[in-house]
Design a protein around this motif. Structure first.
Motif, PDB file in Angstrom:
ATOM      1  N   VAL A  71      42.390  43.071  33.776  1.00  0.00           N
ATOM      2  CA  VAL A  71      42.971  44.372  33.431  1.00  0.00           C
ATOM      3  C   VAL A  71      42.630  45.394  34.512  1.00  0.00           C
ATOM      4  O   VAL A  71      43.484  46.184  34.941  1.00  0.00           O
ATOM      5  CB  VAL A  71      42.477  44.847  32.055  1.00  0.00           C
ATOM      6  N   VAL A  72      41.380  45.366  34.977  1.00  0.00           N
ATOM      7  CA  VAL A  72      40.989  46.279  36.050  1.00  0.00           C
ATOM      8  C   VAL A  72      41.804  45.988  37.308  1.00  0.00           C
ATOM      9  O   VAL A  72      42.293  46.913  37.975  1.00  0.00           O
ATOM     10  CB  VAL A  72      39.484  46.159  36.347  1.00  0.00           C
ATOM     11  N   ALA A  73      41.982  44.718  37.631  1.00  0.00           N
ATOM     12  CA  ALA A  73      42.735  44.351  38.829  1.00  0.00           C
ATOM     13  C   ALA A  73      44.190  44.788  38.723  1.00  0.00           C
ATOM     14  O   ALA A  73      44.766  45.323  39.684  1.00  0.00           O
ATOM     15  CB  ALA A  73      42.656  42.842  39.063  1.00  0.00           C
ATOM     16  N   PHE A 117      36.802  44.161  52.307  1.00  0.00           N
ATOM     17  CA  PHE A 117      36.088  43.220  51.442  1.00  0.00           C
ATOM     18  C   PHE A 117      34.680  43.689  51.074  1.00  0.00           C
ATOM     19  O   PHE A 117      34.331  43.734  49.887  1.00  0.00           O
ATOM     20  CB  PHE A 117      36.041  41.834  52.098  1.00  0.00           C
ATOM     21  N   PRO A 118      33.816  44.037  52.045  1.00  0.00           N
ATOM     22  CA  PRO A 118      32.463  44.465  51.648  1.00  0.00           C
ATOM     23  C   PRO A 118      32.466  45.750  50.825  1.00  0.00           C
ATOM     24  O   PRO A 118      31.623  45.924  49.935  1.00  0.00           O
ATOM     25  CB  PRO A 118      31.738  44.663  52.987  1.00  0.00           C
ATOM     26  N   ARG A 279      27.589  34.483  34.916  1.00  0.00           N
ATOM     27  CA  ARG A 279      27.971  33.096  35.170  1.00  0.00           C
ATOM     28  C   ARG A 279      29.288  32.758  34.501  1.00  0.00           C
ATOM     29  O   ARG A 279      30.090  31.986  35.028  1.00  0.00           O
ATOM     30  CB  ARG A 279      26.875  32.157  34.663  1.00  0.00           C
ATOM     31  N   GLU A 280      29.508  33.335  33.339  1.00  0.00           N
ATOM     32  CA  GLU A 280      30.714  33.006  32.569  1.00  0.00           C
ATOM     33  C   GLU A 280      31.983  33.587  33.203  1.00  0.00           C
ATOM     34  O   GLU A 280      33.045  32.975  33.153  1.00  0.00           O
ATOM     35  CB  GLU A 280      30.582  33.529  31.134  1.00  0.00           C
ATOM     36  N   ASN A 281      31.886  34.755  33.784  1.00  0.00           N
ATOM     37  CA  ASN A 281      33.105  35.397  34.285  1.00  0.00           C
ATOM     38  C   ASN A 281      33.195  35.433  35.806  1.00  0.00           C
ATOM     39  O   ASN A 281      34.067  36.108  36.355  1.00  0.00           O
ATOM     40  CB  ASN A 281      33.216  36.827  33.736  1.00  0.00           C
ATOM     41  N   ARG A 282      32.295  34.738  36.501  1.00  0.00           N
ATOM     42  CA  ARG A 282      32.211  34.904  37.952  1.00  0.00           C
ATOM     43  C   ARG A 282      33.509  34.540  38.661  1.00  0.00           C
ATOM     44  O   ARG A 282      33.874  35.186  39.655  1.00  0.00           O
ATOM     45  CB  ARG A 282      31.041  34.112  38.536  1.00  0.00           C
ATOM     46  N   ARG A 283      34.220  33.544  38.154  1.00  0.00           N
ATOM     47  CA  ARG A 283      35.471  33.160  38.817  1.00  0.00           C
ATOM     48  C   ARG A 283      36.528  34.243  38.674  1.00  0.00           C
ATOM     49  O   ARG A 283      37.150  34.656  39.657  1.00  0.00           O
ATOM     50  CB  ARG A 283      35.984  31.839  38.251  1.00  0.00           C
ATOM     51  N   SER A 284      36.742  34.723  37.449  1.00  0.00           N
ATOM     52  CA  SER A 284      37.724  35.792  37.245  1.00  0.00           C
ATOM     53  C   SER A 284      37.257  37.086  37.893  1.00  0.00           C
ATOM     54  O   SER A 284      38.078  37.878  38.387  1.00  0.00           O
ATOM     55  CB  SER A 284      37.972  36.007  35.746  1.00  0.00           C
ATOM     56  N   TRP A 285      35.935  37.319  37.932  1.00  0.00           N
ATOM     57  CA  TRP A 285      35.395  38.530  38.552  1.00  0.00           C
ATOM     58  C   TRP A 285      35.712  38.537  40.043  1.00  0.00           C
ATOM     59  O   TRP A 285      36.223  39.534  40.575  1.00  0.00           O
ATOM     60  CB  TRP A 285      33.883  38.578  38.316  1.00  0.00           C
ATOM     61  N   TRP A 286      35.420  37.437  40.730  1.00  0.00           N
ATOM     62  CA  TRP A 286      35.691  37.369  42.167  1.00  0.00           C
ATOM     63  C   TRP A 286      37.189  37.427  42.453  1.00  0.00           C
ATOM     64  O   TRP A 286      37.629  38.072  43.423  1.00  0.00           O
ATOM     65  CB  TRP A 286      35.093  36.105  42.765  1.00  0.00           C
ATOM     66  N   THR A 287      37.976  36.764  41.622  1.00  0.00           N
ATOM     67  CA  THR A 287      39.431  36.798  41.814  1.00  0.00           C
ATOM     68  C   THR A 287      39.953  38.222  41.727  1.00  0.00           C
ATOM     69  O   THR A 287      40.771  38.665  42.552  1.00  0.00           O
ATOM     70  CB  THR A 287      40.127  35.919  40.764  1.00  0.00           C
ATOM     71  N   ALA A 288      39.476  38.945  40.726  1.00  0.00           N
ATOM     72  CA  ALA A 288      39.926  40.327  40.540  1.00  0.00           C
ATOM     73  C   ALA A 288      39.481  41.215  41.686  1.00  0.00           C
ATOM     74  O   ALA A 288      40.252  42.054  42.183  1.00  0.00           O
ATOM     75  CB  ALA A 288      39.394  40.869  39.208  1.00  0.00           C
ATOM     76  N   VAL A 289      38.241  41.041  42.148  1.00  0.00           N
ATOM     77  CA  VAL A 289      37.725  41.883  43.228  1.00  0.00           C
ATOM     78  C   VAL A 289      38.495  41.645  44.518  1.00  0.00           C
ATOM     79  O   VAL A 289      38.893  42.587  45.216  1.00  0.00           O
ATOM     80  CB  VAL A 289      36.213  41.628  43.442  1.00  0.00           C
ATOM     81  N   VAL A 290      38.726  40.392  44.852  1.00  0.00           N
ATOM     82  CA  VAL A 290      39.456  40.087  46.088  1.00  0.00           C
ATOM     83  C   VAL A 290      40.914  40.511  45.980  1.00  0.00           C
ATOM     84  O   VAL A 290      41.477  41.097  46.912  1.00  0.00           O
ATOM     85  CB  VAL A 290      39.351  38.586  46.420  1.00  0.00           C
ATOM     86  N   GLY A 295      42.681  42.565  48.835  1.00  0.00           N
ATOM     87  CA  GLY A 295      43.950  41.875  48.637  1.00  0.00           C
ATOM     88  C   GLY A 295      45.146  42.779  48.456  1.00  0.00           C
ATOM     89  O   GLY A 295      46.293  42.318  48.558  1.00  0.00           O
ATOM     90  N   TRP A 296      44.903  44.086  48.213  1.00  0.00           N
ATOM     91  CA  TRP A 296      46.043  44.984  48.072  1.00  0.00           C
ATOM     92  C   TRP A 296      46.914  44.965  49.331  1.00  0.00           C
ATOM     93  O   TRP A 296      48.135  45.172  49.264  1.00  0.00           O
ATOM     94  CB  TRP A 296      45.561  46.419  47.825  1.00  0.00           C
ATOM     95  N   VAL A 297      46.266  44.701  50.507  1.00  0.00           N
ATOM     96  CA  VAL A 297      47.006  44.793  51.755  1.00  0.00           C
ATOM     97  C   VAL A 297      48.017  43.665  51.896  1.00  0.00           C
ATOM     98  O   VAL A 297      48.977  43.785  52.673  1.00  0.00           O
ATOM     99  CB  VAL A 297      46.023  44.802  52.951  1.00  0.00           C
ATOM    100  N   VAL A 298      47.844  42.559  51.162  1.00  0.00           N
ATOM    101  CA  VAL A 298      48.832  41.484  51.215  1.00  0.00           C
ATOM    102  C   VAL A 298      50.170  41.978  50.685  1.00  0.00           C
ATOM    103  O   VAL A 298      51.224  41.803  51.316  1.00  0.00           O
ATOM    104  CB  VAL A 298      48.338  40.257  50.416  1.00  0.00           C
TER     105      VAL A 298
END
Length: 578
Positions: A71-73, A117-118, A279-290, A295-298
């Motif tokens: 939702v944030v992404a 990214f950073p 640990r539970e949300n790390r995959r969706s967390w990283w996906t959303a952050v990137v 990733g907005w520039v893509v």
């Protein structure tokens, strides 16, 4: 915030004896001091209460961050629905040709992704905006005021650009004169932006599907039904091009695209509301952050390329001046696939939706930047709405003076400042924090914990922006002029670690201990969610937003520290090592 009563003036000799008159004067002084203290406390409570809608100028607490990463992404990506990319791409393509334009877009996108990214990671991980990141990443408490003004300028420049595009649409669709269209595009965002993150998230999520359909649909139709449009697009040489790839043309085009590098600040205004990384949300967390961070520039680069495509498609019909206008680009695209009565209404709807989606973000983020700067300088919180109106006034002035006609010049100049700032902060995080270990890894933004000015970031930024602007305006010769964005990036990238080494990192932290026993981060590395009461505004805040107040043996929140005019609540400097 408590205010100490002023020392009593020395009475005249005849009034030195105690008596009724002296008692009245003493009582009057005490009453005045009490009223002053009460008024100041009321002001602090009002400021604290206003900032709690979306945690303006503050760390965003865990208790408020209830959205999922996706939702944030989605909300963050909704903010890049602007139409300026189509104009930027079209302007570069019509001048330098398709090949140079696509190369310029790709170069700029790579730089923006790597530097973004950073910054996105820091904003999402530690739940602070780009100004708060900048304070502790080389600039200092007051030093980052300079970059806040740069970011505020970004928001009203792009608000004006989007407002101009919307006014063009209203003129074509409804016959409104441009001056009235500028006014309408400015005033219509005010009711939306005053409600902060909650209203913005709903607006972005609800409008994104329709916006994507209207943007992508006509492009796919043209490519599949008329493949010749692709060949004409790829072979277009531009007014100044010869059909080949030219380094100067690529760099000039990239410089214009790189003016968008500060967009990461607006992305972080949303990403700071990411939930804790577990640990539970790390995959969706990283996906959303990137995806929603660098990733907005893509999507931005794709829109710029589409802008070149559509400009070439309608060039013969409308001419080079109108071909850079998104309303004309999509009118031409819709005309190929829809009945004539539907073409202009749909084109206007697309432009209006895009303008609203981005300009509520521009107005919101700009108001945060202005409020941040003025609150620190004046030690007074005037209210975010004041700066919403100020930002809109600047934008309206630019629109009424026809900034759209000199778009590439404005963006080319501005990009030098934006590149210098973002590259300085990104380099500090990557090199000074993680490689050289000279900059503290945990972000710091609170008054009293930071030096007023850190020469690491300030010197790197001023040198990079100053020299690159001189190059842009031909002060160092015509040959070097196209290389001004490269100079801005390289100088900032080299000087930032060099200054950290020269100063041995001593100007990052004024103190390492904020006086609170509990750790700033929990066992998972997320900011602690433990709450404490601020003894000034009497509101509860989470651990990262407070520091100890030795004067009153209590705790004080970051905003009350900012507005402390007497310095009563600010921790003293750390004692010198023996």
């Amino acid at each position: 915030m408590s205010v100490q009563p002023p020392p009593a003036a020395q009475p005249a000799v005849e009034d030195a004896r105690p008596g009724p008159a002296a008692d009245e004067r003493a009582g009057a002084h005490e009453a005045a001091a009490d009223r002053t203290a009460a008024d100041k406390t009321a002001t602090d409570r009002t400021a604290a209460g206003e900032t709690l809608e979306d945690y303006t100028l503050r760390f965003a607490p865990r208790s408020y961050r209830r959205w999922t990463p996706m939702v944030v992404a989605t909300t963050a990506l909704g903010g890049i629905a602007y139409m300026a990319d189509f104009s930027i791409g079209a302007g570069i393509g019509l001048t330098h040709g398709t090949g140079n334009a696509l190369a310029a877009i790709a170069v700029a996108a790579a730089v923006i992704f790597l530097t973004g990214f950073p910054l996105a990671y820091y904003g999402a991980r530690y739940n602070i905006d780009l100004d708060l990141i900048t304070r502790g990443s080389g600039f200092g408490y007051y030093g980052s005021v300079l970059t806040s003004v740069i970011f505020a300028s970004f928001t009203f420049i792009f608000f004006a650009l989007e407002g101009s595009i919307m006014a063009q649409g209203l003129k074509l669709g409804l016959g409104l004169p441009l001056w009235l269209g500028y006014l309408v595009s400015t005033l219509m965002v005010i009711p939306l932006v005053i409600y902060g993150m909650k209203a913005l998230s709903k607006l972005q999520v609800w409008t994104t599907p329709l916006w994507l359909l209207l943007m992508v649909g006509p492009l796919l139709y043209l490519v599949t039904t008329d493949p010749g449009t692709v060949n004409r697009f790829l072979s277009y040489t531009g007014s100044d091009g010869d059909g080949g790839i030219n380094t100067a043309s690529v760099l000039l085009g990239a410089g214009v695209c790189l003016s968008l590098i500060a967009q990461i600040g607006e992305q972080i205004d949303y990403l700071r509301f990411m939930p804790p990384k577990t640990r539970e949300n790390r995959r969706s967390w990283w996906t959303a952050v990137v995806m929603a961070g660098p990733g907005w520039v893509v999507l931005g680069a794709l829109k710029q390329a589409i802008g070149v495509f559509l400009a070439v498609y309608i060039l013969a019909e409308v001419g080079p001046a109108a071909a850079t206008e998104p309303i004309q680009q999509f009118r031409g695209a819709f005309a190929a696939m829809l009945p004539s009565w539907l073409v202009i209404p749909l084109a206007v709807v697309l432009v209006v939706i895009s303008q609203i989606k981005i300009n509520v973000t521009n107005a919101y983020s700009g108001s945060l930047a202005w409020t941040n700067s003025v609150s620190r300088i004046t030690k007074h919180y005037p209210g975010r709405m004041v700066f919403v109106l100020l930002n809109l006034a600047f934008a309206l002035t630019l629109m009424e003076t026809d900034m759209f006609s000199v778009l590439n010049t404005i963006l080319g100049f501005y990009s030098n400042c934006a590149i210098a700032w973002v590259v300085t902060v990104a380099t500090d995080i990557i090199v000074n924090k993680y490689l050289l270990k000279l900059s503290p890894q945990a972000p710091e933004f609170r008054r009293g914990m930071l030096y007023a000015v850190n020469p690491v970031g300030v010197v790197a930024f001023v040198a990079a922006s100053g020299l690159s602007i001189a190059m842009y305006f031909h002060a160092l010769g015509d040959t070097l002029q196209p290389y001004s964005p490269v100079a801005a990036a390289l100088i900032a990238c080299v000087l930032t670690p060099l200054m950290a080494v020269v100063t041995k990192g001593r100007y990052y932290l004024r103190r390492t201990d904020d006086g609170i026993a509990e750790a700033l981060l929990d066992a998972d590395g997320n900011p602690s969610a433990t709450t404490y009461a601020c003894h000034v505004c009497h509101q509860d805040f989470e651990r990262p937003d407070l520091a100890a107040c030795h004067t009153h043996d209590a705790m004080v929140c970051s905003l009350c520290l900012t507005t402390d005019k007497t310095g009563d609540h600010v921790l003293p400097p750390a004692p010198a090592a023996a």
